[in-house]
Write an enzyme that holds these catalytic residues in place. Structure first.
Site, PDB file in Angstrom:
ATOM      1  N   ARG A 133      65.541  83.619  12.871  1.00 23.10           N
ATOM      2  CA  ARG A 133      64.222  83.104  13.281  1.00 23.10           C
ATOM      3  C   ARG A 133      63.128  83.283  12.221  1.00 23.10           C
ATOM      4  O   ARG A 133      61.948  83.331  12.544  1.00 23.10           O
ATOM      5  CB  ARG A 133      63.759  83.728  14.594  1.00 23.10           C
ATOM      6  CG  ARG A 133      64.689  83.441  15.767  1.00 23.10           C
ATOM      7  CD  ARG A 133      63.985  83.595  17.098  1.00 23.10           C
ATOM      8  NE  ARG A 133      64.948  83.503  18.178  1.00 23.10           N
ATOM      9  CZ  ARG A 133      65.598  84.540  18.698  1.00 23.10           C
ATOM     10  NH1 ARG A 133      65.366  85.757  18.261  1.00 23.10           N
ATOM     11  NH2 ARG A 133      66.456  84.365  19.674  1.00 23.10           N
ATOM     12  N   ASN A 160      50.175  60.930   0.084  1.00 25.95           N
ATOM     13  CA  ASN A 160      51.226  59.908   0.026  1.00 25.95           C
ATOM     14  C   ASN A 160      50.824  58.704  -0.820  1.00 25.95           C
ATOM     15  O   ASN A 160      51.528  57.698  -0.850  1.00 25.95           O
ATOM     16  CB  ASN A 160      51.603  59.462   1.439  1.00 25.95           C
ATOM     17  CG  ASN A 160      52.425  60.524   2.137  1.00 25.95           C
ATOM     18  OD1 ASN A 160      53.350  61.070   1.565  1.00 25.95           O
ATOM     19  ND2 ASN A 160      52.046  60.843   3.358  1.00 25.95           N
ATOM     20  N   ARG A 180      45.888  65.170   4.782  1.00 20.70           N
ATOM     21  CA  ARG A 180      47.071  65.384   3.955  1.00 20.70           C
ATOM     22  C   ARG A 180      47.837  64.090   3.681  1.00 20.70           C
ATOM     23  O   ARG A 180      48.568  63.986   2.692  1.00 20.70           O
ATOM     24  CB  ARG A 180      47.979  66.411   4.627  1.00 20.70           C
ATOM     25  CG  ARG A 180      49.097  66.876   3.746  1.00 20.70           C
ATOM     26  CD  ARG A 180      49.689  68.170   4.264  1.00 20.70           C
ATOM     27  NE  ARG A 180      50.902  68.529   3.570  1.00 20.70           N
ATOM     28  CZ  ARG A 180      51.566  69.655   3.789  1.00 20.70           C
ATOM     29  NH1 ARG A 180      51.118  70.508   4.678  1.00 20.70           N
ATOM     30  NH2 ARG A 180      52.657  69.928   3.120  1.00 20.70           N
ATOM     31  N   HIS A 196      53.315  56.627  -2.529  1.00 14.07           N
ATOM     32  CA  HIS A 196      54.595  56.847  -1.852  1.00 14.07           C
ATOM     33  C   HIS A 196      54.946  55.734  -0.870  1.00 14.07           C
ATOM     34  O   HIS A 196      56.118  55.532  -0.578  1.00 14.07           O
ATOM     35  CB  HIS A 196      54.577  58.193  -1.116  1.00 14.07           C
ATOM     36  CG  HIS A 196      54.660  59.366  -2.045  1.00 14.07           C
ATOM     37  ND1 HIS A 196      53.651  59.687  -2.929  1.00 14.07           N
ATOM     38  CD2 HIS A 196      55.635  60.298  -2.249  1.00 14.07           C
ATOM     39  CE1 HIS A 196      54.005  60.766  -3.623  1.00 14.07           C
ATOM     40  NE2 HIS A 196      55.197  61.156  -3.228  1.00 14.07           N
ATOM     41  N   GLU A 237      49.911  68.274   8.420  1.00 13.49           N
ATOM     42  CA  GLU A 237      49.871  66.847   8.118  1.00 13.49           C
ATOM     43  C   GLU A 237      49.443  65.984   9.296  1.00 13.49           C
ATOM     44  O   GLU A 237      50.215  65.172   9.798  1.00 13.49           O
ATOM     45  CB  GLU A 237      51.249  66.380   7.609  1.00 13.49           C
ATOM     46  CG  GLU A 237      51.183  65.004   6.960  1.00 13.49           C
ATOM     47  CD  GLU A 237      52.437  64.673   6.140  1.00 13.49           C
ATOM     48  OE1 GLU A 237      53.451  65.345   6.292  1.00 13.49           O
ATOM     49  OE2 GLU A 237      52.352  63.743   5.345  1.00 13.49           O
ATOM     50  N   LYS A 266      56.397  72.501   3.128  1.00 14.41           N
ATOM     51  CA  LYS A 266      57.376  71.587   3.709  1.00 14.41           C
ATOM     52  C   LYS A 266      58.769  71.982   3.260  1.00 14.41           C
ATOM     53  O   LYS A 266      59.027  72.128   2.071  1.00 14.41           O
ATOM     54  CB  LYS A 266      57.102  70.151   3.257  1.00 14.41           C
ATOM     55  CG  LYS A 266      55.915  69.508   3.925  1.00 14.41           C
ATOM     56  CD  LYS A 266      55.867  68.038   3.553  1.00 14.41           C
ATOM     57  CE  LYS A 266      54.717  67.337   4.241  1.00 14.41           C
ATOM     58  NZ  LYS A 266      54.684  65.901   3.876  1.00 14.41           N
ATOM     59  N   HIS A 306      62.289  60.220  -8.230  1.00 11.58           N
ATOM     60  CA  HIS A 306      61.225  60.114  -7.231  1.00 11.58           C
ATOM     61  C   HIS A 306      59.851  59.884  -7.875  1.00 11.58           C
ATOM     62  O   HIS A 306      59.104  58.985  -7.492  1.00 11.58           O
ATOM     63  CB  HIS A 306      61.200  61.370  -6.355  1.00 11.58           C
ATOM     64  CG  HIS A 306      60.046  61.405  -5.409  1.00 11.58           C
ATOM     65  ND1 HIS A 306      59.945  60.568  -4.322  1.00 11.58           N
ATOM     66  CD2 HIS A 306      58.907  62.155  -5.410  1.00 11.58           C
ATOM     67  CE1 HIS A 306      58.808  60.808  -3.683  1.00 11.58           C
ATOM     68  NE2 HIS A 306      58.171  61.763  -4.321  1.00 11.58           N
ATOM     69  N   HIS A 311      58.509  54.590  -1.535  1.00 13.09           N
ATOM     70  CA  HIS A 311      59.645  54.802  -0.638  1.00 13.09           C
ATOM     71  C   HIS A 311      60.480  53.540  -0.454  1.00 13.09           C
ATOM     72  O   HIS A 311      61.705  53.606  -0.348  1.00 13.09           O
ATOM     73  CB  HIS A 311      59.157  55.312   0.725  1.00 13.09           C
ATOM     74  CG  HIS A 311      58.829  56.767   0.724  1.00 13.09           C
ATOM     75  ND1 HIS A 311      57.914  57.343   1.589  1.00 13.09           N
ATOM     76  CD2 HIS A 311      59.289  57.784  -0.054  1.00 13.09           C
ATOM     77  CE1 HIS A 311      57.823  58.634   1.344  1.00 13.09           C
ATOM     78  NE2 HIS A 311      58.644  58.926   0.349  1.00 13.09           N
ATOM     79  N   LYS A 355      45.820  70.210  -4.528  1.00 14.30           N
ATOM     80  CA  LYS A 355      46.696  70.060  -3.366  1.00 14.30           C
ATOM     81  C   LYS A 355      46.451  71.178  -2.359  1.00 14.30           C
ATOM     82  O   LYS A 355      46.457  70.954  -1.142  1.00 14.30           O
ATOM     83  CB  LYS A 355      48.173  70.036  -3.801  1.00 14.30           C
ATOM     84  CG  LYS A 355      49.104  69.773  -2.626  1.00 14.30           C
ATOM     85  CD  LYS A 355      50.524  69.446  -3.023  1.00 14.30           C
ATOM     86  CE  LYS A 355      51.356  69.191  -1.757  1.00 14.30           C
ATOM     87  NZ  LYS A 355      52.787  69.039  -2.038  1.00 14.30           N
ATOM     88  N   GLU A 388      53.120  62.875 -10.489  1.00 17.06           N
ATOM     89  CA  GLU A 388      52.510  63.549  -9.337  1.00 17.06           C
ATOM     90  C   GLU A 388      51.171  64.191  -9.715  1.00 17.06           C
ATOM     91  O   GLU A 388      50.259  64.279  -8.897  1.00 17.06           O
ATOM     92  CB  GLU A 388      53.458  64.607  -8.738  1.00 17.06           C
ATOM     93  CG  GLU A 388      54.692  64.042  -8.043  1.00 17.06           C
ATOM     94  CD  GLU A 388      54.453  63.535  -6.593  1.00 17.06           C
ATOM     95  OE1 GLU A 388      53.353  63.740  -6.037  1.00 17.06           O
ATOM     96  OE2 GLU A 388      55.386  62.914  -6.041  1.00 17.06           O
TER      97      GLU A 388
END
Lengths: 349, 349
Positions: free
Chosen positions: B112, B232, B228, B235, B224, B134, B252, B239, B214, B176
């Protein structure tokens, strides 16, 4: 160069437990009910009559602790992905502790966490699994070794579901209620000694008091670093019994009942609680036909098995011992000799 | 009867990012380093020379995004169980973003939740994966669909590791950094236009500024839900490109570079940023030999693929469009016709 990432925040994981007949539940988001064949057969219609949502998926998992594994979690997650659930979707845990643990865990990891609510259908789940936010699964190495802390958005504890509960399972739930009273609340224990739990409103009161007590403890120690360990009263011995009997002979609550009696024997031995108090606890458990003894075959082996418990350190055992009814002491400095003494007294009992 | 479970609490997930040569790391608990063969071959000795702990386990996972799955998580967890790790043990993510995501996720669900630290070895991981908490894995339904928010206890971003980084991977990290500047910080963008990132101390400064920007965003929106989303930028288009090229043609960061140029084209079209500003962004990306165009074969299909992105709703697309360098707008109300216009301009480009 050092950059500070400052993430101090006030977090609100508060929620309500409704101990009452289930009222209408209306959601404007996709909902998935996770349940098992037994609960589904008895109560799914009752729930569906009261539930309104744009989409309702049903995930039925096989019944039993041995299915509390990653495969079941994948079954839940795959259903959600197939039905295009998203971050605002909701899971409903509809069943006992196993269903609650798995649904909560699936909710905690689906797209990095979505909401879930609990509708516990056993007494044990209503009093115990409904508070604490512990979720998880078992694996080859033991029980609940993989999981997360994830709080439900609400719990609906409807006494209706308990009417179909087998007597042994009901008693197993009572064992956890007794545990809560002995651990933290002498007044609650006295009330239980004369309470008739077969009456709906008395039972609801018992659930409420039990849940309130646990909630106070959890609020102080959400991640189980101190006080919350007290909730393991009865479980230190109980886990060994579960292990020795391969989880097949007793229900979890039954091993807690035996475990409390064993812990009390040790507590009396150490001059903590009186033998009179220990006797009162035993009598209350016996009223519900809970087992209060266990034939220890090999005290040495029993003692060694304590160390498999993840709550204990590598070379200490954490015991939760009542000082009196309504107060416990958490200790990891009990002499092996004194524990062996107690185990000898249960030998072949 | 209703019982309130009150779990409002101040939570401190704060931590530090050290952008510097790795100093001595001393722990008094069991430690497991999770890494891949490439990083291990180049840098494991460097890390081990600086690391001191009672137990150091090494988990080497196969290299690449396609191994970012549950099987790898089980490999990590099984190693921890075999070596009798407990709740006070520590994981170290030693690699790029994939290693960081998996190590963080494993740490979040082992008993946990246990601590982990990150030692990112790519520029992209140093500026991006090091902030945000994340963690996660991919599955048959898509990327990062299973995971958790779990903050590291510390991040050690040592420029030393970047010396062995292939040029393309270095540039992908720069993409980035540029994203962060265009989105939130015009001064940072201007600084980047004249910065020589081949110098260690200039690069460290770029990493620090990027990470600081960031961090500010994440601190305001850890889970998010709003601001936030601005991260993206690049992105949304990126994507789709990743999807159309099956994640094999571009890194990426490269798709983010192309995606920014496409988003800028749309922004200019809509009268948001000026074509002059769009040109400056493109020029900066080109300086690092990043791709800035993509041959759209079928604009209709490209458009449909937007909807597979989990960041978008069922029938809206969320675009992040610069109003100017240093400020963006998050919108889901762009006319399809205007997006198609832009896609036509990239057709077969």
């Amino acid at each position: 160069m050092t950059v500070e990432i400052d993430l101090k925040r006030e977090i609100d994981h508060s929620y309500k437990i409704y101990i009452d007949t289930l009222a209408r539940l209306t959601f404007r988001r996709k909902v998935a009910i996770v349940t098992n064949p037994t609960v589904s057969g008895l109560h799914l219609d009752y729930l569906l009559e009261r539930l309104e949502a744009p989409t309702v998926e049903i995930v039925t998992l096989p019944d039993g602790e041995r299915y509390k594994n990653w495969e079941s979690i994948e079954t839940i997650l795959d259903t959600l992905f197939e039905a295009r659930f998203n971050r605002s979707s909701l899971l409903i845990a509809f069943g006992g502790g196993v269903i609650g643990d798995m649904t909560g865990f699936a909710a905690s990891i689906f797209q990095r966490g979505i909401d879930f609510i609990q509708i516990p259908t056993t007494l044990l789940a209503q009093v115990d699994a409904s508070v604490g936010g512990k979720t998880g699964i078992n694996n080859a190495y033991g029980k609940n070794l993989i999981g997360a802390f994830h709080q439900p958005r609400a719990v609906y504890a409807d006494p209706h579901f308990l009417e179909t509960l087998p007597k042994r399972e009901f008693a197993a739930g009572v064992a956890e209620i007794v545990k809560m009273a002995v651990t933290f609340d002498a007044g609650f224990f006295e009330w239980l000694e004369s309470a008739d739990l077969s009456k709906h409103e008395v039972l609801a009161e018992a659930v409420a008091r039990s849940v309130r007590t646990k909630a106070k403890v959890v609020a102080q120690d959400e991640k189980e670093r101190g006080l919350r360990a007290a909730l393991n009263y009865g479980h230190t011995f109980g886990h060994v019994i579960e292990n020795e009997t391969a989880y097949t002979t007793y229900l979890h609550g039954e091993t807690v009942a035996i475990g409390m009696v064993m812990a009390n024997t040790l507590a009396v031995e150490l001059g903590l609680m009186t033998s009179d108090e220990a006797e009162r606890v035993k009598r209350l458990l016996q009223r519900y036909e809970l087992p209060v003894t266990y034939p220890v075959k090999d005290p040495e082996r029993f003692y060694r098995t304590f160390f498999l418990d993840k709550k204990s350190g590598d070379d200490t055992i954490t015991f939760i011992l009542p000082r009196h009814i309504g107060g416990v002491e958490i200790t990891n400095s009990i002499d092996k000799a004194q524990v062996m003494d107690v185990l000898e007294r249960f030998r072949g009992a």
